[in-house]
Motif scaffolding. Structure first.
Motif, PDB file in Angstrom:
ATOM      1  N   GLU A 230     -14.269   5.668 -18.132  1.00  0.00           N
ATOM      2  CA  GLU A 230     -15.144   5.446 -16.984  1.00  0.00           C
ATOM      3  C   GLU A 230     -15.294   6.706 -16.142  1.00  0.00           C
ATOM      4  N   LYS A 231     -14.275   7.542 -16.111  1.00  0.00           N
ATOM      5  CA  LYS A 231     -14.372   8.809 -15.379  1.00  0.00           C
ATOM      6  C   LYS A 231     -15.375   9.745 -16.045  1.00  0.00           C
ATOM      7  N   GLY A 232     -15.542   9.638 -17.339  1.00  0.00           N
ATOM      8  CA  GLY A 232     -16.563  10.385 -18.054  1.00  0.00           C
ATOM      9  C   GLY A 232     -16.282  11.848 -18.262  1.00  0.00           C
ATOM     10  N   ASN A 233     -15.023  12.240 -18.235  1.00  0.00           N
ATOM     11  CA  ASN A 233     -14.684  13.657 -18.399  1.00  0.00           C
ATOM     12  C   ASN A 233     -14.529  14.076 -19.855  1.00  0.00           C
ATOM     13  N   PHE A 234     -14.345  13.117 -20.742  1.00  0.00           N
ATOM     14  CA  PHE A 234     -14.111  13.441 -22.147  1.00  0.00           C
ATOM     15  C   PHE A 234     -14.968  12.564 -23.051  1.00  0.00           C
ATOM     16  N   TYR A 235     -15.694  13.193 -23.963  1.00  0.00           N
ATOM     17  CA  TYR A 235     -16.395  12.551 -25.067  1.00  0.00           C
ATOM     18  C   TYR A 235     -17.611  11.702 -24.670  1.00  0.00           C
ATOM     19  N   THR A 236     -17.699  11.229 -23.455  1.00  0.00           N
ATOM     20  CA  THR A 236     -18.764  10.297 -23.107  1.00  0.00           C
ATOM     21  C   THR A 236     -20.108  11.005 -22.940  1.00  0.00           C
ATOM     22  N   THR A 237     -21.174  10.247 -23.123  1.00  0.00           N
ATOM     23  CA  THR A 237     -22.531  10.738 -22.945  1.00  0.00           C
ATOM     24  C   THR A 237     -23.343   9.699 -22.189  1.00  0.00           C
ATOM     25  N   LYS A 238     -24.314  10.173 -21.423  1.00  0.00           N
ATOM     26  CA  LYS A 238     -25.218   9.260 -20.703  1.00  0.00           C
ATOM     27  C   LYS A 238     -26.447   8.926 -21.532  1.00  0.00           C
ATOM     28  N   ASP A 239     -26.613   9.606 -22.656  1.00  0.00           N
ATOM     29  CA  ASP A 239     -27.743   9.357 -23.552  1.00  0.00           C
ATOM     30  C   ASP A 239     -27.271   8.526 -24.740  1.00  0.00           C
ATOM     31  N   PRO A 240     -27.602   7.237 -24.771  1.00  0.00           N
ATOM     32  CA  PRO A 240     -27.098   6.391 -25.864  1.00  0.00           C
ATOM     33  C   PRO A 240     -27.601   6.806 -27.238  1.00  0.00           C
ATOM     34  N   ASP A 241     -28.759   7.520 -27.278  1.00  0.00           N
ATOM     35  CA  ASP A 241     -29.300   7.929 -28.570  1.00  0.00           C
ATOM     36  C   ASP A 241     -28.479   9.023 -29.230  1.00  0.00           C
ATOM     37  N   GLU A 242     -27.701   9.783 -28.454  1.00  0.00           N
ATOM     38  CA  GLU A 242     -26.898  10.838 -29.057  1.00  0.00           C
ATOM     39  C   GLU A 242     -25.463  10.391 -29.322  1.00  0.00           C
TER      40      GLU A 242
END
Length: 529
Positions: A230-242
């Motif tokens: 949830e913090k989004g510092n590792f591995y996450t993306t805001k673009d679901p297509d990628e």
């Protein structure tokens, strides 16, 4: 969220008008070119801008998901043991190439040129040179899959190197030694993960059941992992297509806490919540339907993780389930499911838990203390509790004034029997205390078994061998024990919980387990079906 302690394409330009000089052969030729190009371009635009085909036919006819039977398996051949990869994964990594026999809806007309050559007598002699460069229109999913094909190939090549020490450079840590099935393959895979892996966390759902979890309890693994994503510092993306995988951010611990009805033993409310959530995200996004959930993952350190997933058949049978309750007799599938280490953090921190005396200062051969949970503990306590053997100390309750941590740190071997379910927090407790774990369980898949060789730093005792525990452990030579104890200290880094995750720690290793499962599948887009 904190841990719970408690472009559309533009239409063709109107400037492109067709010429109206019928007497010119040149313009007639141009008319022919436009006659061919314009309808095709319009058809392409309509096809591109059209919305996704609704999922009205059976989902199985809209996609092809192929699971490899050879790669990255815990049981059978493993990529980390140098085995081959299924040929279906040998995709070309190149994404921009010429295509000769492809319908225009699946291609982009990149450019066209028309050249006119004037003869010496000033008569127009048209030489029409039409060059069409057709470039394949690759979706992000296709590019992702092509990139994953390259990754699989690179890991396969790395697995051929059987050195005990990885040949890859790394400023923080170079995997080495027999604690790894293949140090070079693991290192290559880990480095590729850091470059390529992307997770999309669905935003739907409200706390405390979604996007949250406990961080100070026997279920702390669940809360800590959700919190970090949830913090989004590792591995996450805001673009679901990628994204390569999609996280279903419900906490089974919180589902049980808020929805379970203990007086009726009814779990239907938990099941309805999960079913409704899958309905919401599958109706709003194309990703679940595209893969039948095969590139989606859930996690649970609660015993009821498998039961919770069973309310959605595709979640149970196709999705990546990261479970502490990694029991193969209850449907846990090591090729698609990942074993989740159970870590009991009473304070939320590991301070004071790591380290212990040297082997020469450990006076207890084997130690266990725990309540009577399940038949394996019943057998252990029944056999050893009242023997008052100074070498094998087994308690259902420690005497007053006796420190549990002190006992762990003064023991050479720490007994880790299953409770009601196969997982036990005592495995990680032993590793933290630099005590060689003794796993006593049936059908249990230990965490990170894809890359870690558990036999090199732990003892596995069959349930029927409980009466012979002392004999088995006394049979371990001093030299062998010292090697195993050193390896426990080495493997410890992969189980440590850090306030801010550090490379190769437990957070990254859990992600690596999910990454490996994603490498096990190949997903095709709708238009490829």
């Amino acid at each position: 969220m904190t841990c719970l302690n408690k472009v559309a394409m533009a239409p063709p330009s109107s400037d492109h008008k067709r010429p109206h000089t019928p007497s010119s052969f040149c313009f007639s030729s141009l008319n022919l070119v436009w006659f061919l190009l314009v309808p095709s371009t319009v058809f392409f635009l309509v096809s591109t801008l059209a919305p996704h085909r609704p999922s009205i036919s059976p989902l199985s006819s809209l996609l092809q998901v192929s699971f490899s039977n050879n790669s990255l398996q815990l049981q059978g051949s493993s990529i980390f043991n140098g085995s081959s990869i299924d040929s279906s994964f040998q995709l070309e990594a190149e994404t921009d190439y010429f295509v000769s026999n492809m319908p225009f809806p699946d291609a982009i007309i990149e450019k066209h040129t028309i050249q006119l050559d004037m003869s010496k007598n000033n008569e127009s002699k048209p030489v029409v040179d039409v060059t069409l460069k057709i470039v394949k229109k690759n979706s992000k999913l296709e590019r992702n899959e092509a990139n994953l094909a390259r990754v699989r190939s690179s890991i396969k090549q790395a697995a051929l190197v059987r050195n005990l020490t990885s040949t890859h450079q790394d400023p923080d840590y170079v995997p080495h030694g027999p604690i790894y099935r293949n140090a070079n393959a693991f290192h290559r895979s880990y480095l590729e993960m850091e470059k390529v892996f992307k997770i999309y966390v669905y935003k739907e759902g409200e706390p405390p059941i979604f996007h949250n979890g406990p961080c100070r309890s026997i279920y702390s693994s669940e809360g800590r992992f959700i919190h970090e994503l949830e913090k989004g510092n590792f591995y996450t993306t805001k673009d679901p297509d990628e994204a390569l995988v999609y996280f279903l951010p419900f906490s089974v611990v919180m589902l049980v806490h808020y929805l379970y009805e203990p007086e009726t033993s009814n779990t239907d409310a938990i099941g309805r919540t999960v079913v409704d959530y899958i309905d919401v995200i599958s109706g709003k996004y194309p990703y679940w339907n595209r893969s039948l959930g095969a590139d989606h993952f859930m996690l649970s350190c609660h015993d009821w993780g498998p039961r919770t997933s069973s309310y959605v058949p595709h979640l149970f049978h196709k999705s990546i389930r990261v479970l502490c309750n990694a029991n193969t007799s209850e449907g846990f599938n090591p090729s698609k499911d990942a074993s989740f280490p159970e870590i009991n953090l009473l304070t939320g921190e590991v301070e004071g838990l790591l380290g212990g005396p040297s082997p020469s200062h450990r006076s207890i051969l084997a130690f266990f203390a725990g309540r009577l949970h399940g038949y394996i503990r019943y057998l252990l306590l029944n056999e050893w509790k009242d023997k008052r053997d100074p070498d094998v100390q087994v308690f259902d309750q420690l005497p007053k004034g006796v420190s549990y941590m002190s006992k762990l740190k003064n023991s050479r071997f720490c007994l880790c029997p299953s409770g009601y379910e196969v997982a036990s927090p005592r495995i990680v407790e032993a590793i933290y205390a630099e005590c060689v774990p003794v796993l006593i369980s049936d059908s249990y898949v230990p965490p990170f078994s894809d890359v870690l060789n558990w036999k090199s730093f732990s003892i596995q005792v069959a349930v029927k061998g409980i009466p012979n525990i002392k004999e088995i452990l006394m049979g371990v030579s001093q030299r062998q024990y010292l090697r195993m104890q050193r390896r426990v200290k080495q493997v410890q880094r992969h189980f440590v919980v850090n306030a801010t995750p550090k490379r190769y720690d437990v957070f990254h290793m859990i992600n690596h387990s999910i990454w490996l499962r994603r490498l096990n599948i190949h997903i095709r887009d709708f238009h490829q079906s």
